[in-house]
Design a protein around this motif. Structure first.
Motif, PDB file in Angstrom:
ATOM      1  N   LEU A  19      21.746 -52.145  41.689  1.00  0.00           N
ATOM      2  CA  LEU A  19      21.278 -52.647  42.986  1.00  0.00           C
ATOM      3  C   LEU A  19      22.335 -53.506  43.669  1.00  0.00           C
ATOM      4  O   LEU A  19      22.447 -53.483  44.898  1.00  0.00           O
ATOM      5  CB  LEU A  19      19.964 -53.410  42.813  1.00  0.00           C
ATOM      6  CG  LEU A  19      18.763 -52.520  42.470  1.00  0.00           C
ATOM      7  CD1 LEU A  19      17.591 -53.356  41.971  1.00  0.00           C
ATOM      8  CD2 LEU A  19      18.351 -51.681  43.673  1.00  0.00           C
ATOM      9  N   ARG A  20      23.110 -54.249  42.914  1.00  0.00           N
ATOM     10  CA  ARG A  20      24.197 -55.034  43.513  1.00  0.00           C
ATOM     11  C   ARG A  20      25.263 -54.116  44.113  1.00  0.00           C
ATOM     12  O   ARG A  20      25.910 -54.461  45.092  1.00  0.00           O
ATOM     13  CB  ARG A  20      24.828 -55.954  42.469  1.00  0.00           C
ATOM     14  CG  ARG A  20      24.020 -57.202  42.223  1.00  0.00           C
ATOM     15  CD  ARG A  20      24.724 -58.143  41.289  1.00  0.00           C
ATOM     16  NE  ARG A  20      23.998 -59.404  41.197  1.00  0.00           N
ATOM     17  CZ  ARG A  20      23.975 -60.160  40.110  1.00  0.00           C
ATOM     18  NH1 ARG A  20      24.638 -59.800  39.013  1.00  0.00           N
ATOM     19  NH2 ARG A  20      23.298 -61.286  40.107  1.00  0.00           N
ATOM     20  N   SER A  27      16.283 -45.562  46.278  1.00  0.00           N
ATOM     21  CA  SER A  27      14.943 -45.090  45.939  1.00  0.00           C
ATOM     22  C   SER A  27      14.807 -45.101  44.419  1.00  0.00           C
ATOM     23  O   SER A  27      15.806 -45.179  43.688  1.00  0.00           O
ATOM     24  CB  SER A  27      14.733 -43.662  46.456  1.00  0.00           C
ATOM     25  OG  SER A  27      15.537 -42.753  45.728  1.00  0.00           O
ATOM     26  N   GLU A  28      13.586 -44.994  43.939  1.00  0.00           N
ATOM     27  CA  GLU A  28      13.366 -44.930  42.494  1.00  0.00           C
ATOM     28  C   GLU A  28      14.095 -43.725  41.912  1.00  0.00           C
ATOM     29  O   GLU A  28      14.722 -43.809  40.860  1.00  0.00           O
ATOM     30  CB  GLU A  28      11.864 -44.837  42.193  1.00  0.00           C
ATOM     31  CG  GLU A  28      11.576 -44.670  40.713  1.00  0.00           C
ATOM     32  CD  GLU A  28      10.120 -44.409  40.405  1.00  0.00           C
ATOM     33  OE1 GLU A  28       9.765 -44.457  39.216  1.00  0.00           O
ATOM     34  OE2 GLU A  28       9.336 -44.137  41.336  1.00  0.00           O
ATOM     35  N   ILE A  32      16.889 -43.753  38.920  1.00  0.00           N
ATOM     36  CA  ILE A  32      16.751 -42.996  37.669  1.00  0.00           C
ATOM     37  C   ILE A  32      17.968 -42.093  37.471  1.00  0.00           C
ATOM     38  O   ILE A  32      18.521 -42.019  36.367  1.00  0.00           O
ATOM     39  CB  ILE A  32      15.434 -42.191  37.658  1.00  0.00           C
ATOM     40  CG1 ILE A  32      14.244 -43.145  37.548  1.00  0.00           C
ATOM     41  CG2 ILE A  32      15.420 -41.176  36.518  1.00  0.00           C
ATOM     42  CD1 ILE A  32      12.886 -42.504  37.773  1.00  0.00           C
ATOM     43  N   GLN A  33      18.400 -41.415  38.543  1.00  0.00           N
ATOM     44  CA  GLN A  33      19.557 -40.524  38.417  1.00  0.00           C
ATOM     45  C   GLN A  33      20.813 -41.321  38.044  1.00  0.00           C
ATOM     46  O   GLN A  33      21.635 -40.864  37.245  1.00  0.00           O
ATOM     47  CB  GLN A  33      19.780 -39.741  39.717  1.00  0.00           C
ATOM     48  CG  GLN A  33      18.668 -38.781  40.066  1.00  0.00           C
ATOM     49  CD  GLN A  33      18.372 -37.754  38.973  1.00  0.00           C
ATOM     50  OE1 GLN A  33      19.036 -37.682  37.952  1.00  0.00           O
ATOM     51  NE2 GLN A  33      17.354 -36.959  39.161  1.00  0.00           N
ATOM     52  N   GLN A  34      20.964 -42.507  38.624  1.00  0.00           N
ATOM     53  CA  GLN A  34      22.151 -43.322  38.310  1.00  0.00           C
ATOM     54  C   GLN A  34      22.081 -43.880  36.891  1.00  0.00           C
ATOM     55  O   GLN A  34      23.107 -44.006  36.221  1.00  0.00           O
ATOM     56  CB  GLN A  34      22.324 -44.431  39.343  1.00  0.00           C
ATOM     57  CG  GLN A  34      22.773 -43.881  40.680  1.00  0.00           C
ATOM     58  CD  GLN A  34      23.127 -44.952  41.691  1.00  0.00           C
ATOM     59  OE1 GLN A  34      23.407 -46.084  41.335  1.00  0.00           O
ATOM     60  NE2 GLN A  34      23.108 -44.588  42.958  1.00  0.00           N
ATOM     61  N   GLY A  83       9.407 -51.351  46.546  1.00  0.00           N
ATOM     62  CA  GLY A  83       8.491 -50.464  47.247  1.00  0.00           C
ATOM     63  C   GLY A  83       8.492 -49.107  46.580  1.00  0.00           C
ATOM     64  O   GLY A  83       9.381 -48.806  45.784  1.00  0.00           O
ATOM     65  N   PRO A  84       7.533 -48.265  46.914  1.00  0.00           N
ATOM     66  CA  PRO A  84       7.469 -46.968  46.255  1.00  0.00           C
ATOM     67  C   PRO A  84       8.653 -46.064  46.595  1.00  0.00           C
ATOM     68  O   PRO A  84       9.029 -45.213  45.812  1.00  0.00           O
ATOM     69  CB  PRO A  84       6.162 -46.366  46.768  1.00  0.00           C
ATOM     70  CG  PRO A  84       5.847 -47.110  48.025  1.00  0.00           C
ATOM     71  CD  PRO A  84       6.467 -48.461  47.885  1.00  0.00           C
TER      72      PRO A  84
END
Length: 198
Positions: A19-20, A27-28, A32-34, A83-84
């Motif tokens: 996130l940084r 997105s979620e 997940i992919q990262q 958020g979703p």
């Protein structure tokens, strides 16, 4: 971006690294992919087409996100917007956490018995009940949110474009989730009722 994630870090710390590196948020699905691309051992590296694997991966990520949000709030170092469809690290603002009196989603994801005790049939029921709850006035808003079109003007051409993009992104033949694709198709059915012309 392809970061090799240090497995000495727990999942919440790995999410903070990602996130940084993405100040605009993720997105979620992107998170997940990262995590998978970074070889994180904290999430299952199995196909997300299996409903139970999808649920468990989702639960682990959101459990870590809520733990991270609590930690950042306790340190008064940042605010985590969860958020979703969009997760973003925000600058710390005193008083923001005080505005949230009760958060049932936080309580759900921090109760690890929900991960341990949820069966594949439970996951199917959750998916079915999601669309049942969205019937009526909320279904259109939920479908637009799934398509990430809740802000700004929307027309049928834009919906069709976004639908094609999402199907391409989440198709199981390209490593996407069958469950996610089913949700996208259901959302398109709903939006066609509101936006397509006879």
């Amino acid at each position: 971006m392809n970061l090799d994630l240090d497995d000495r870090l727990d999942l919440a710390e790995q999410l903070l690294v990602l996130l940084r590196a993405a100040p605009q948020g993720l997105s979620e699905y992107q998170l997940i992919q990262q995590l998978k691309a970074g070889h994180s051992t904290h999430i299952p590296h199995l196909s997300l087409t299996d409903k139970l694997v999808l649920f468990r991966t989702h639960f682990l990520v959101f459990n870590a996100l809520y733990r991270l949000r609590d930690q950042l709030c306790g340190d008064a170092s940042a605010h985590l917007q969860i958020g979703p469809l969009h997760i973003r690290l925000m600058p710390w603002q005193p008083g923001v956490q005080a505005l949230v009196e009760s958060d049932p989603l936080r309580d759900y994801y921090l109760d690890e018995s929900n991960l341990r005790d949820t069966t594949e049939r439970d996951v199917e029921k959750l998916l079915e009940s999601f669309w049942t709850r969205m019937q009526g006035d909320g279904e259109k808003a939920a479908a637009l949110a799934l398509f990430e079109l809740e802000d700004g003007p929307v027309d049928y051409a834009l919906i069709k474009l976004r639908y094609r993009q999402l199907v391409s992104q989440h198709h199981p033949d390209r490593g996407g989730s069958t469950t996610r694709l089913q949700s996208i198709n259901k959302a398109m059915e709903i939006l066609e009722r509101y936006y397509s012309r006879p």
